[in-house]
Design a protein around this motif. Sequence first.
Motif, short mmCIF file in Angstrom:
data_model
loop_
_atom_site.label_atom_id
_atom_site.label_comp_id
_atom_site.label_asym_id
_atom_site.label_seq_id
_atom_site.Cartn_x
_atom_site.Cartn_y
_atom_site.Cartn_z
N PHE A 30 0.34 -1.37 -0.14
CA PHE A 30 0.20 -0.13 -0.02
C PHE A 30 0.95 1.23 -0.07
CE2 PHE A 30 -2.91 2.75 3.27
CZ PHE A 30 -3.61 3.45 1.96
N ILE A 34 1.08 4.34 -2.38
CA ILE A 34 1.25 6.13 -2.55
C ILE A 34 1.95 6.42 -2.70
CG2 ILE A 34 1.04 7.11 -0.29
CD1 ILE A 34 -0.70 5.34 1.06
N GLN A 167 1.51 -0.09 9.81
CA GLN A 167 1.42 1.47 9.43
C GLN A 167 2.52 1.45 9.55
OE1 GLN A 167 -0.55 3.72 8.55
NE2 GLN A 167 0.72 5.12 8.50
N VAL A 170 3.42 0.73 6.13
CA VAL A 170 3.07 1.29 4.85
C VAL A 170 4.27 2.22 4.82
CG1 VAL A 170 1.87 3.55 4.69
CG2 VAL A 170 0.45 1.21 5.57
N THR A 171 4.66 3.53 6.00
CA THR A 171 5.97 4.31 6.08
C THR A 171 7.31 3.41 5.59
OG1 THR A 171 6.52 4.20 8.23
CG2 THR A 171 4.90 5.78 7.85
N ILE A 174 6.29 3.88 1.75
CA ILE A 174 6.13 5.50 -0.07
C ILE A 174 7.91 5.49 0.65
CG2 ILE A 174 5.29 7.88 1.56
CD1 ILE A 174 3.20 6.44 2.79
N GLN A 285 -9.26 11.08 9.65
CA GLN A 285 -7.30 10.67 9.08
C GLN A 285 -6.71 11.41 7.82
OE1 GLN A 285 -5.74 7.10 6.80
NE2 GLN A 285 -4.37 6.76 8.40
N GLN A 286 -7.89 11.26 6.53
CA GLN A 286 -8.00 12.00 5.53
C GLN A 286 -7.85 13.46 5.63
OE1 GLN A 286 -6.28 10.49 2.97
NE2 GLN A 286 -5.44 9.37 3.93
N ILE A 290 -2.53 14.96 5.45
CA ILE A 290 -1.49 14.23 5.50
C ILE A 290 -1.64 14.26 4.65
CG2 ILE A 290 -2.16 12.06 5.33
CD1 ILE A 290 0.83 13.07 7.16
N ASN A 291 -1.87 13.56 3.45
CA ASN A 291 -1.42 13.62 2.02
C ASN A 291 -1.35 14.86 1.04
OD1 ASN A 291 -0.94 10.90 1.94
ND2 ASN A 291 -3.43 10.54 2.04
N MET A 294 2.19 15.61 2.22
CA MET A 294 3.22 15.16 1.59
C MET A 294 3.49 15.23 0.35
SD MET A 294 3.94 11.18 2.94
CE MET A 294 3.47 11.44 4.77
N ASN A 322 8.59 9.95 9.15
CA ASN A 322 7.17 9.46 9.45
C ASN A 322 7.83 8.09 9.58
OD1 ASN A 322 4.69 8.85 8.50
ND2 ASN A 322 5.01 8.88 6.49
N PHE A 389 1.34 12.85 13.11
CA PHE A 389 1.19 12.26 12.33
C PHE A 389 1.19 10.66 12.24
CE2 PHE A 389 -0.27 9.81 8.93
CZ PHE A 389 -1.68 9.93 8.69
N GLY A 394 -3.09 7.83 11.51
CA GLY A 394 -1.88 7.42 10.79
C GLY A 394 -1.91 5.97 11.41
N TRP A 398 -6.29 3.26 11.45
CA TRP A 398 -6.12 1.13 10.97
C TRP A 398 -6.14 -0.02 12.00
CZ3 TRP A 398 -7.06 0.05 5.97
CH2 TRP A 398 -7.04 1.08 4.97
N THR A 425 -9.29 9.40 0.54
CA THR A 425 -7.94 10.22 -0.35
C THR A 425 -8.27 9.60 -1.80
OG1 THR A 425 -6.91 7.66 1.34
CG2 THR A 425 -5.63 8.78 -0.54
#
Length: 500
Positions: A30, A34, A167, A170-171, A174, A285-286, A290-291, A294, A322, A389, A394, A398, A425
Amino acid sequence: MTSVEPPFKSKMTIYVVSCWILAAFGGLMFGYDIGISGGVTAMDDFLIKFFPKVHERKLHAKENNYCKYDDQLLQLFTSSLYLAALVASFGASKACTLFGRKPTILVASIFFMAGAAFSAAAEHRWMLIIGRILFGIGVGFGNEAVPLFLSEVAPVQHRGAVNILFQLFVTIGILIANLVNYGASMLHPYGWRVSLGLAGTPALVLFFGSMVITESPASLVERGRDDAGRTALQKIRGVDDVDAEYVQIKEACEQAKLIKHPFQKLMKRSSMPPLIIGILMQVFQQFTGINAIMFYAPVLFQTVGFKSNASLLSAVITGTVNVLSTFVSIYGVDKTGRRKLLLQASVQMFICQTTIGAILLVHLKTTGTLDQGLAAVVVVLVCLYVMCFAWSWGPLGWLIPSETFPIETRTAGFAFAVSSNMLFTFLIAQAFLSMLCHMRAFIFFFFSAWILAMGLFVIFLLPETKGVPIDVMTERVWKQHPVWKKFMGDEDEKRSREMA
Ligand code: BGC
């Protein structure tokens, strides 16, 4: 409700830890996605091959600090993945209930590998679109099954930490994707193929991993495989004596068997508390922005004076902050609890966003740059924002929805949380550039207002779930909360069971 009290017996063996880590590779898939998409669609070679008109427009586009070059169609192409994932998460919920978490994770990895192959080999636009859809189905299946799996197999006293491995990955995904993009952008003309094709690597690990991990005991018992459920419990607890915990799982599954239609049950009044919380955790969260942050980070970093390396630097700095800050959450979530982390972060994020907004409002005009000193302050604020976050909204976006539903509505309810993440998202990615162009620095105040609302939500509506076994949440959490207990009357519960 059982009278057995946790913590139940458990030992941390290499096998147990391997199960957690292998499943967490779903998060890496995931996160890689992203991180990779924006960079690929910015590569000229990619645009010339698939979107020549967009490339043409890009060459002639006028930019200013707030109205960056923006193409809704290209953006729609990128975020089509989230729409595919949104739909897929409901199919994944069915697969989780009927076949279990383990096969659902396997299917996720296969779709993701197919997506990587199609995208990397693409010669025509339709191949790319199929690639996006396959990636999306992979993300939908993975994001549904992996957090649920982690929450179910974790010992209660470490459930938060184990779930947050998702998570953490996830970080890491990214960060890796941003580094890969930076390197690939110098490989002409095939760099984009490298970026997209490498997405198959975490999926390959997940593919083999899904064969090694054990099925979640709750899922086995739920599907009537009691003996296999007990054996799985012994494997993931690393001890033979699991009777007390097994009884608790068995009781929850017995209750669940009375429910024939989980989606209908989910619409009943008594299911509203975890459903509302699950959806809001993801929507909020969204709306932390955050996005958007970023995405905007490279522009901010350019104003500090790092010209050509700005995007690499911003990716490395914010990406590393992050990843590292997620460890704070892993360490703290089962000690301080969920609510304190979220509240602390809401305050810190509110201060960061409003201060960034104020600095830009006063000092950043449409053209020109910020004074070096102020720009450095903004960069520090961005890091402080990403930092908190990473230990709050973040991971907990979840964790909380994956641990608060009773087993009978768990997969269905969590699918709503996953699809809300995907939907918002998508919406924020789609709307952000136009919003930035129209609202300018005020966009930071827009997100601050949301953060304020989130803080109030945590204070008044979010119950603490630290240390509560996942299969007794209804009794210990929802029926005790001053607001939510009004939804949970026994009468009402009985009626809804009869009707479902
Ligand atoms: C969110 C993503 C976000 C990422 C940042 C995830 O939990 O769902 O939207 O980009 O965290 O680390």
